[in-house]
Motif scaffolding. Structure first.
Motif, PDB file in Angstrom:
ATOM      1  N   LEU B 284       0.803  -1.227   0.000  1.00  0.00           N
ATOM      2  CA  LEU B 284       0.000   0.000   0.000  1.00  0.00           C
ATOM      3  C   LEU B 284       0.834   1.275   0.000  1.00  0.00           C
ATOM      4  O   LEU B 284       0.369   2.312  -0.471  1.00  0.00           O
ATOM      5  CB  LEU B 284      -0.921   0.022   1.233  1.00  0.00           C
ATOM      6  CG  LEU B 284      -2.044  -1.021   1.271  1.00  0.00           C
ATOM      7  CD1 LEU B 284      -2.746  -0.980   2.623  1.00  0.00           C
ATOM      8  CD2 LEU B 284      -3.046  -0.782   0.146  1.00  0.00           C
ATOM      9  N   PHE B 286       3.319   4.286  -0.811  1.00  0.00           N
ATOM     10  CA  PHE B 286       3.751   4.922  -2.051  1.00  0.00           C
ATOM     11  C   PHE B 286       5.210   4.586  -2.362  1.00  0.00           C
ATOM     12  O   PHE B 286       6.070   4.646  -1.488  1.00  0.00           O
ATOM     13  CB  PHE B 286       3.585   6.442  -1.936  1.00  0.00           C
ATOM     14  CG  PHE B 286       3.897   7.174  -3.201  1.00  0.00           C
ATOM     15  CD1 PHE B 286       3.013   7.155  -4.265  1.00  0.00           C
ATOM     16  CD2 PHE B 286       5.085   7.874  -3.340  1.00  0.00           C
ATOM     17  CE1 PHE B 286       3.302   7.821  -5.448  1.00  0.00           C
ATOM     18  CE2 PHE B 286       5.379   8.555  -4.512  1.00  0.00           C
ATOM     19  CZ  PHE B 286       4.483   8.521  -5.567  1.00  0.00           C
ATOM     20  N   ARG B 290      10.764   0.859  -3.310  1.00  0.00           N
ATOM     21  CA  ARG B 290      11.757   1.914  -3.573  1.00  0.00           C
ATOM     22  C   ARG B 290      11.866   2.866  -2.376  1.00  0.00           C
ATOM     23  O   ARG B 290      12.757   3.697  -2.316  1.00  0.00           O
ATOM     24  CB  ARG B 290      11.363   2.722  -4.806  1.00  0.00           C
ATOM     25  CG  ARG B 290      11.430   1.919  -6.096  1.00  0.00           C
ATOM     26  CD  ARG B 290      11.101   2.815  -7.269  1.00  0.00           C
ATOM     27  NE  ARG B 290      11.135   2.070  -8.514  1.00  0.00           N
ATOM     28  CZ  ARG B 290      10.076   1.507  -9.071  1.00  0.00           C
ATOM     29  NH1 ARG B 290       8.904   1.585  -8.486  1.00  0.00           N
ATOM     30  NH2 ARG B 290      10.187   0.851 -10.217  1.00  0.00           N
ATOM     31  N   ALA B 291      10.910   2.779  -1.474  1.00  0.00           N
ATOM     32  CA  ALA B 291      10.930   3.657  -0.305  1.00  0.00           C
ATOM     33  C   ALA B 291      10.910   2.809   0.957  1.00  0.00           C
ATOM     34  O   ALA B 291      10.584   1.624   0.919  1.00  0.00           O
ATOM     35  CB  ALA B 291       9.737   4.605  -0.341  1.00  0.00           C
ATOM     36  N   PHE B 292      11.247   3.441   2.063  1.00  0.00           N
ATOM     37  CA  PHE B 292      11.294   2.758   3.350  1.00  0.00           C
ATOM     38  C   PHE B 292       9.874   2.502   3.878  1.00  0.00           C
ATOM     39  O   PHE B 292       9.072   3.426   3.977  1.00  0.00           O
ATOM     40  CB  PHE B 292      12.074   3.621   4.338  1.00  0.00           C
ATOM     41  CG  PHE B 292      12.039   3.123   5.753  1.00  0.00           C
ATOM     42  CD1 PHE B 292      12.751   1.981   6.108  1.00  0.00           C
ATOM     43  CD2 PHE B 292      11.290   3.773   6.720  1.00  0.00           C
ATOM     44  CE1 PHE B 292      12.729   1.516   7.415  1.00  0.00           C
ATOM     45  CE2 PHE B 292      11.262   3.311   8.028  1.00  0.00           C
ATOM     46  CZ  PHE B 292      11.983   2.177   8.370  1.00  0.00           C
TER      47      PHE B 292
END
Lengths: 318, 318
Positions: B284, B286, B290-292
């Motif tokens: 879920l 964003f 690619r993000a933590f």
């Protein structure tokens, strides 16, 4: 000292040099050519700044630094664009690579953060130091300014106000989730809803105003048709106000900013947009009239916000 | 130096004195008696702190200050409880009035903020400095810790994470709005959903576990029945995970905290609660991988979190 701000977009790279009064002394733009390798795009960004420096006869020692607003997931602390769908970048070390061309400091942030910072420093929110900005365009970007500084989130990928879900399991969003704010309040979402309404009511003015071709629908037509008294268009527009107010109330209940700013073409509607949203807000915010309900304003700087905001990224952490 | 922390609840006033290692050296509690005038409640708060000081043989010059966590809409900057439904307070100048009893500094904040600060200083998040806490109780409180400090919002009435809408027009919320996170992830909401499910499926274990009396439903039964393989209970519990993950994903997309904490009786489920929520989250948030994506943990301090957190309000603005 002067500062340079660059607004890196999917279509164009825009750059400007500002003075200490937040005035853009010179600006220029070139096509992004996003299909090229990132190094070439970055070389053009450097070239654009050099060109502006020459125009203004500014030497490098007079340039305090360069800020860049980039679309997508930006890791400001690491100086890396982690991922940008618009320009097909993945893990581009923008600060280091652009820094190779200059001796001054280079900073980056997400483009919506820059727009928010620009409006707080020189635009529609220059009287306050805490603001939330929503960019209502193809997507919905979010910018959060706390105590005059960009709030990026504690780790990269924060401040994505458009990617908070408002209707669980609702309309599909570009981020892969469903029901995000972006899927209801972007210009794209408004156009989608207007097209659906037009298709369902052939007698609606929405169809006439598209010259009978639904693919001509844009973000202005629903407001124009509603103003002419078209019932179907009114419903589309009123639903849009509801969505926008619900989203804003969520951010208010979290941040209680001094001001909420909106930007994008839809803002041409001015108070026709902000007034009904403010009316909804007064009922939706936690604590009702026992707490501060911020005014909703349209951004005023247009494209300049991104340049001014990017230039103001310098010194954010000092 | 020592610090006192007070957790002002609808039922009890709990107070404790901590040392510089965040250890509660002594604590005590008295019934709130919320039906009384605010002055009497405040006199009891002062009395409770005096009593603890005597127990520990602490003199006033050794007390650096007193912090209070209060339920409802708290204006920390002004030192005023603007409105609290639980204790029927409206515009009570708590800092000034409690300050009349002491020469040291008095600070206040919302109770969920204090719980979050307590867990960050001494509990489940003491390894990090950026955390979000959700208290899953009768309602849903939100606490936001940024750089080790409570984030109150720029004006009073912020950090109300439970009052962000997740399903526009959905279940009614205590705040007057519909579809708030609180209306789906509070213990009250879980019990409501379990009651509905039990009523709709008379053969579900949910009914047996209530001894046939649906009013005996509590927040543990749905988990117990699901563990026994009851299909209806499983559905209730899985919906609960979905709601919780959707809400947390929204906060992650805004704050990207190092950790997300949950507190309240539902946390007795431990990893049976946090694991499925973490699984949902990975899809879920964003930017995907690619993000933590922060871990989800259960709070560990229980009631002590409020006391320790309140005591740590001192020095928040220095």
């Amino acid at each position: 000292m002067y500062r340079a701000g660059i607004d890196l977009g999917g279509t164009n790279i825009k750059a400007g040099i500002i003075d200490e009064n937040q005035t853009i002394l010179a600006q220029a733009s070139v096509p992004t050519g996003a299909e090229r390798p990132a190094e070439e795009v970055i070389a053009d960004m450097a070239q654009l700044v050099r060109q502006l420096m020459e125009t203004l006869k500014i030497e490098e020692r007079e340039l305090a630094g360069i800020g860049v607003g980039a679309p997508g997931l930006v890791d400001a602390q690491a100086g890396v664009v982690r991922y940008s769908n618009n320009i097909s970048w993945e893990n581009v070390a923008l600060v280091r690579e652009l820094g190779n061309y200059f001796s001054c400091k280079v900073c980056i942030s997400n483009d919506a953060n820059c727009a928010a910072l620009g409006e707080v420093r020189a635009g529609a929110a220059k009287d306050v130091s805490n603001a939330i900005l929503l960019t209502l365009g193809t997507g919905v970007g979010g910018g959060i300014i706390l105590n005059g500084k960009v709030f990026e989130g504690s780790n990269a990928g924060g401040a994505e106000l458009g990617h908070t879900s408002m209707i669980l399991g609702g309309e599909p969003c570009t981020c892969g989730r469903r029901g995000c704010v972006e899927a209801y309040v972007s210009a794209t979402a408004l156009i989608r809803d207007a097209k659906r309404a037009a298709a369902a009511d052939k007698r609606s003015l929405l169809n006439q105003m598209c010259d009978g071709k639904i693919e001509n629908m844009n973000g202005k037509i629903p407001f124009d048709a509603a103003l002419e008294g078209d019932k179907t268009a009114k419903e589309v527009v009123e639903n849009y106000y509801t969505y926008l107010a619900e989203a804003i109330a969520n951010y208010v209940n979290i941040f209680r900013p001094d001001v909420v700013l909106l930007s994008g073409g839809i803002c041409n509607q001015g108070s026709r947009l902000t007034k009904p949203v403010e009316e909804h807000l007064s009922f939706l915010c936690f604590g009702g009239d026992r707490a501060f309900v911020p005014p909703v304003r349209c951004a005023v700087l247009g494209n300049d916000a991104g340049i001014i905001g990017a230039a103001n990224l310098l010194g954010q952490n000092s």
